[in-house]
Write a protein that holds these residues in place. Structure first.
Motif, PDB file in Angstrom:
ATOM      1  N   PRO A  29      -7.208 -17.152  10.308  1.00 60.90           N
ATOM      2  CA  PRO A  29      -7.180 -15.924   9.511  1.00 60.90           C
ATOM      3  C   PRO A  29      -5.886 -15.822   8.714  1.00 60.90           C
ATOM      4  O   PRO A  29      -4.820 -16.130   9.232  1.00 60.90           O
ATOM      5  N   CYS A  40     -12.458 -13.353   7.684  1.00 61.83           N
ATOM      6  CA  CYS A  40     -11.384 -13.480   6.688  1.00 61.83           C
ATOM      7  C   CYS A  40     -11.936 -13.946   5.340  1.00 61.83           C
ATOM      8  O   CYS A  40     -12.729 -14.878   5.275  1.00 61.83           O
ATOM      9  N   THR A  41     -11.501 -13.265   4.283  1.00 64.60           N
ATOM     10  CA  THR A  41     -11.927 -13.663   2.940  1.00 64.60           C
ATOM     11  C   THR A  41     -10.719 -14.056   2.080  1.00 64.60           C
ATOM     12  O   THR A  41     -10.814 -14.155   0.864  1.00 64.60           O
ATOM     13  N   GLY A  42      -9.574 -14.242   2.758  1.00 66.18           N
ATOM     14  CA  GLY A  42      -8.353 -14.565   2.011  1.00 66.18           C
ATOM     15  C   GLY A  42      -8.241 -16.051   1.696  1.00 66.18           C
ATOM     16  O   GLY A  42      -9.118 -16.848   2.021  1.00 66.18           O
TER      17      GLY A  42
END
Ligand SMILES: [Zn+2]
Length: 261
Positions: free
Chosen positions: A49, A42-44
């Motif tokens: 997540p 996850c890069t949010g």
């Protein structure tokens, strides 16, 4: 840990290198594997997540290039050592686009002993970016050394008892071993030779659970006897994983359980 503890730890940013997901049904284990995979890539914003970022969406669609699912080869009952060595090698390759690469091993309890040993080193000293998720219906088929390297996620603590007839046989074995009744053991152990490939691990698992849960209770085993009993069952379990015949296993069990402590 259970599923809610897993979610809590993932959202607080705590990620382990190796997870062993057990309990529940195959679909539930698969979903927990996806959850871990999404948290890993996850890069949010916010707790992982996030479920919305590019990476989370790709995991959900099953198309993330840094999340690999490892299946047994078609018609193979086991994960072969060669296949797992190839996975081990890929684990050292840097991820394509995400911060980490995730390897979800389906039916991880079907890794044979050589395959497990091949993975042990990478479980012990994983590359910083690699996360392994072992989906295992019967984690007792994993080597103790493998189990101890991973964080166990149990989706259904206290899972249902095994087949009642099999459970009764396992109980009889446990009670004979607990009371040191060699005569009964000599009668019961050869029966193991008649169990099928599918029944044998379940039987061994049930007997082991009885011994461990009875420890410290009236009629329970002494620490020495418990160690001997579970040690013999572990050995039998390892042998079932490498296709030793049930008859041979029962012979060795008899030798190690009778005339002991
Ligand atoms: Zn995300």
């Amino acid at each position: 840990m259970d599923l809610s503890a897993l979610k809590e730890r993932l959202s607080s940013g705590r990620l382990f290198h190796t997870y062993i997901v057990t309990g529940g049904d195959a679909a539930a284990r698969e979903a927990a594997g996806d959850l871990i995979a999404a948290a890993a890539v996850c890069t949010g914003e916010g707790p992982a997540p996030c479920g919305r970022c590019r990476d989370c969406v790709k995991v959900r669609k099953g198309i993330h290039p840094d999340v690999e699912h490892i299946d047994r080869r078609e018609d193979a009952r086991e994960h072969s050592v060669d296949d797992m060595r190839a996975v081990r090698a890929r684990a050292f390759v840097m991820p394509n686009e995400a911060p980490r690469s995730v390897f979800v091993i389906r039916d991880a309890d079907a890794m044979n002993i050589q395959a497990q040993n091949a993975m042990l080193k990478v479980f012990e000293e994983p590359p910083p970016h690699a996360v392994f998720v072992l989906l295992a219906e019967n984690p007792m088929r994993l080597l103790e050394t493998v189990r101890s390297r991973g964080e166990t996620v149990n989706l259904a603590p206290g899972r249902a008892e095994c087949d009642p007839e099999l459970a009764a046989k396992a109980r009889a074995l446990y009670e004979a071993a607990a009371s040191g009744d060699d005569m009964a053991l000599a009668r019961l152990v050869p029966e193991i030779g008649k169990l099928s490939r599918l029944e044998l691990p379940e039987y061994i698992d049930a007997a082991r659970r009885l011994a461990v849960s009875g420890f410290g209770r009236p009629g329970g085993m002494t620490p020495e006897r418990l160690a001997q009993f579970t040690g013999a069952l572990d050995e039998a379990d390892r042998m079932t994983a490498v296709n030793v015949s049930a008859g041979h296993i029962s012979g060795l069990l008899l030798a190690s359980l009778c005339g002991g402590i």
